[in-house]
Write an enzyme that holds these catalytic residues in place. Structure first.
Site, PDB file in Angstrom:
ATOM      1  N   ASN A   9     -51.319  38.285  -2.646  1.00 26.11           N
ATOM      2  CA  ASN A   9     -52.596  38.892  -3.022  1.00 26.11           C
ATOM      3  C   ASN A   9     -53.426  38.968  -1.748  1.00 26.11           C
ATOM      4  O   ASN A   9     -53.974  37.958  -1.301  1.00 26.11           O
ATOM      5  CB  ASN A   9     -53.300  38.016  -4.080  1.00 26.11           C
ATOM      6  CG  ASN A   9     -54.701  38.523  -4.377  1.00 26.11           C
ATOM      7  OD1 ASN A   9     -55.050  39.654  -4.041  1.00 26.11           O
ATOM      8  ND2 ASN A   9     -55.520  37.688  -5.013  1.00 26.11           N
ATOM      9  N   TRP A  10     -53.464  40.160  -1.179  1.00 22.41           N
ATOM     10  CA  TRP A  10     -54.188  40.309   0.093  1.00 22.41           C
ATOM     11  C   TRP A  10     -55.700  40.311  -0.099  1.00 22.41           C
ATOM     12  O   TRP A  10     -56.448  40.292   0.869  1.00 22.41           O
ATOM     13  CB  TRP A  10     -53.742  41.606   0.791  1.00 22.41           C
ATOM     14  CG  TRP A  10     -52.500  41.425   1.624  1.00 22.41           C
ATOM     15  CD1 TRP A  10     -51.580  40.425   1.517  1.00 22.41           C
ATOM     16  CD2 TRP A  10     -52.059  42.259   2.710  1.00 22.41           C
ATOM     17  NE1 TRP A  10     -50.595  40.589   2.452  1.00 22.41           N
ATOM     18  CE2 TRP A  10     -50.854  41.700   3.195  1.00 22.41           C
ATOM     19  CE3 TRP A  10     -52.543  43.429   3.295  1.00 22.41           C
ATOM     20  CZ2 TRP A  10     -50.143  42.267   4.262  1.00 22.41           C
ATOM     21  CZ3 TRP A  10     -51.830  43.995   4.350  1.00 22.41           C
ATOM     22  CH2 TRP A  10     -50.651  43.415   4.836  1.00 22.41           C
ATOM     23  N   LYS A  11     -56.141  40.383  -1.347  1.00 23.98           N
ATOM     24  CA  LYS A  11     -57.584  40.449  -1.629  1.00 23.98           C
ATOM     25  C   LYS A  11     -58.205  41.584  -0.800  1.00 23.98           C
ATOM     26  O   LYS A  11     -57.557  42.589  -0.569  1.00 23.98           O
ATOM     27  CB  LYS A  11     -58.258  39.112  -1.343  1.00 23.98           C
ATOM     28  CG  LYS A  11     -57.513  37.925  -1.931  1.00 23.98           C
ATOM     29  CD  LYS A  11     -58.327  36.679  -1.906  1.00 23.98           C
ATOM     30  CE  LYS A  11     -57.463  35.514  -2.360  1.00 23.98           C
ATOM     31  NZ  LYS A  11     -58.215  34.363  -2.764  1.00 23.98           N
ATOM     32  N   HIS A  99     -58.024  37.945 -12.233  1.00 27.53           N
ATOM     33  CA  HIS A  99     -58.165  37.023 -11.099  1.00 27.53           C
ATOM     34  C   HIS A  99     -59.542  36.363 -11.155  1.00 27.53           C
ATOM     35  O   HIS A  99     -60.535  37.010 -11.504  1.00 27.53           O
ATOM     36  CB  HIS A  99     -57.976  37.771  -9.772  1.00 27.53           C
ATOM     37  CG  HIS A  99     -57.811  36.824  -8.616  1.00 27.53           C
ATOM     38  ND1 HIS A  99     -58.883  36.205  -8.024  1.00 27.53           N
ATOM     39  CD2 HIS A  99     -56.702  36.360  -7.985  1.00 27.53           C
ATOM     40  CE1 HIS A  99     -58.435  35.405  -7.057  1.00 27.53           C
ATOM     41  NE2 HIS A  99     -57.119  35.488  -7.013  1.00 27.53           N
ATOM     42  N   GLU A 101     -61.610  35.621  -8.971  1.00 27.30           N
ATOM     43  CA  GLU A 101     -62.671  36.257  -8.174  1.00 27.30           C
ATOM     44  C   GLU A 101     -63.254  37.457  -8.904  1.00 27.30           C
ATOM     45  O   GLU A 101     -64.438  37.762  -8.770  1.00 27.30           O
ATOM     46  CB  GLU A 101     -62.126  36.632  -6.788  1.00 27.30           C
ATOM     47  CG  GLU A 101     -61.928  35.390  -5.932  1.00 27.30           C
ATOM     48  CD  GLU A 101     -60.843  35.512  -4.878  1.00 27.30           C
ATOM     49  OE1 GLU A 101     -60.409  36.631  -4.567  1.00 27.30           O
ATOM     50  OE2 GLU A 101     -60.425  34.450  -4.369  1.00 27.30           O
ATOM     51  N   GLU A 172     -53.903  29.753 -11.862  1.00 29.03           N
ATOM     52  CA  GLU A 172     -54.607  29.586 -10.598  1.00 29.03           C
ATOM     53  C   GLU A 172     -55.868  28.753 -10.825  1.00 29.03           C
ATOM     54  O   GLU A 172     -56.924  29.299 -11.167  1.00 29.03           O
ATOM     55  CB  GLU A 172     -55.021  30.953 -10.045  1.00 29.03           C
ATOM     56  CG  GLU A 172     -53.866  31.873  -9.757  1.00 29.03           C
ATOM     57  CD  GLU A 172     -54.191  32.793  -8.591  1.00 29.03           C
ATOM     58  OE1 GLU A 172     -53.456  32.751  -7.617  1.00 29.03           O
ATOM     59  OE2 GLU A 172     -55.197  33.513  -8.651  1.00 29.03           O
ATOM     60  N   GLY A 178     -58.093  29.125  -2.119  1.00 30.64           N
ATOM     61  CA  GLY A 178     -58.737  29.277  -0.817  1.00 30.64           C
ATOM     62  C   GLY A 178     -59.399  28.004  -0.298  1.00 30.64           C
ATOM     63  O   GLY A 178     -60.151  28.040   0.678  1.00 30.64           O
ATOM     64  N   SER A 218     -53.913  27.822  -2.781  1.00 32.04           N
ATOM     65  CA  SER A 218     -53.589  27.141  -1.527  1.00 32.04           C
ATOM     66  C   SER A 218     -52.108  26.791  -1.392  1.00 32.04           C
ATOM     67  O   SER A 218     -51.754  25.772  -0.809  1.00 32.04           O
ATOM     68  CB  SER A 218     -54.451  25.879  -1.356  1.00 32.04           C
ATOM     69  OG  SER A 218     -55.819  26.230  -1.297  1.00 32.04           O
ATOM     70  N   GLY A 239     -52.652  33.850  -1.692  1.00 36.75           N
ATOM     71  CA  GLY A 239     -53.740  34.550  -1.007  1.00 36.75           C
ATOM     72  C   GLY A 239     -53.610  34.393   0.500  1.00 36.75           C
ATOM     73  O   GLY A 239     -52.864  35.117   1.166  1.00 36.75           O
ATOM     74  N   GLY A 240     -54.308  33.417   1.048  1.00 36.64           N
ATOM     75  CA  GLY A 240     -54.413  33.243   2.507  1.00 36.64           C
ATOM     76  C   GLY A 240     -53.075  33.281   3.238  1.00 36.64           C
ATOM     77  O   GLY A 240     -52.922  33.999   4.248  1.00 36.64           O
TER      78      GLY A 240
END
Ligand code: PEP
Length: 259
Positions: A9-11, A99, A101, A172, A178, A218, A239-240
């Site tokens: 997930n590159w966001k 998600h 976010e 999640e 994150g 994470s 993500g990251g």
């Protein structure tokens, strides 16, 4: 046997210029034949604008591209939105929805998710459905209650067990996203087992055994193996670490070598 899945997930990260160096590097790290495994699937959830550019790297569909959201209508007066029909127009058949976010910053509610699930079902699209509790909810010992409520939205919108075949679930915990504080393998396993049990109650054991349950929060190349050995963790939404080709490549290597 259910599929092992690694989903990036590159966001709202990346750039047009980043695509080529990212994939060149990623492909150097991995064993390319692993991308042909029917048991192991690799997804890239890209910002809408980069989906088209990323298509050059999906190796005839061995990698699946996904959007990170979509609207619930096929078209209409929704300025600034992207409809699932438009995604299909560009060959995108998978969407991440729910998600945290989106729930937190963009007013995604159970009601809007219900509408999105309906349209995605109508269009035969694949869904990566995210659920998870906040730190406050965890501390108030409300995790299972929150997950039950979020799962109910899914079960209500997709009541038939055949509908579940196009769903991947991602647990999640918001407190792990994150933050560098991943859930421990035991914590994640306990929740995943609960989710699978809840699916078995809502549909049947066969459906619960077939659905891939991803952990997100994470995860990285250092903690993936200890999470992967848990019986109810089938993969990861990342993500990251998915923005770093070497690290994400190592994650794929580990996942694709796990039966
Ligand atoms: C995510 O946002 O889906 C996620 C899991 O992020 P991170 O891996 O950075 O915690």
């Amino acid at each position: 046997m259910r599929k092992r899945i690694l989903a990036a997930n590159w966001k709202m990260n990346g750039s047009k210029a980043m695509l080529k160096p990212f994939f060149d590097q990623f492909f150097k790290i991995i064993d390319m034949s692993s991308l042909s495994s029917p048991q192991h699937k690799l997804y890239f959830g890209m910002p809408y604008l980069y989906l088209e550019g990323a298509r050059s790297y999906i190796l005839n569909g061995k990698i699946t591209l996904s959007a990170q959201n979509c609207h619930w209508a096929e078209s209409g007066a929704f300025t600034g939105e992207i409809s699932p029909v438009m995604l299909q127009d560009f060959g995108i058949n998978t969407v991440i929805i729910g998600h945290s976010e989106r729930r937190q910053f963009f007013n995604e509610t159970e009601e809007t998710l219900d509408k999105k699930l309906h349209i995605l079902k109508k269009l035969n699209m694949q869904v990566i459905y995210c659920i998870g509790e906040s730190l406050e909810q965890k501390e108030a010992k409300e995790t299972l209650k929150v997950l039950q409520m979020q799962l109910k939205t899914l079960f209500t919108a997709l009541p038939n067990k055949s509908d579940l075949e196009r769903v991947v679930l991602a647990y999640e915990p918001i407190w792990a996203i994150g933050t560098g504080l991943a859930a421990t393998p035991e914590q994640a396993q306990e929740v995943h087992r609960f989710i699978r049990g809840t699916i078995a109650e809502a549909y049947d054991i066969d459906s619960a055994e077939k659905i891939s349950l991803l952990y997100g929060g994470s995860s990285n190349a250092s903690n993936i193996v200890s999470l992967l050995v848990q019986p109810d963790i089938d993969g990861f939404l990342v993500g990251g670490a998915a923005l770093k080709p070497e690290e994400f490549g190592r994650m794929w290597r580990d996942l694709s070598q796990t039966p």
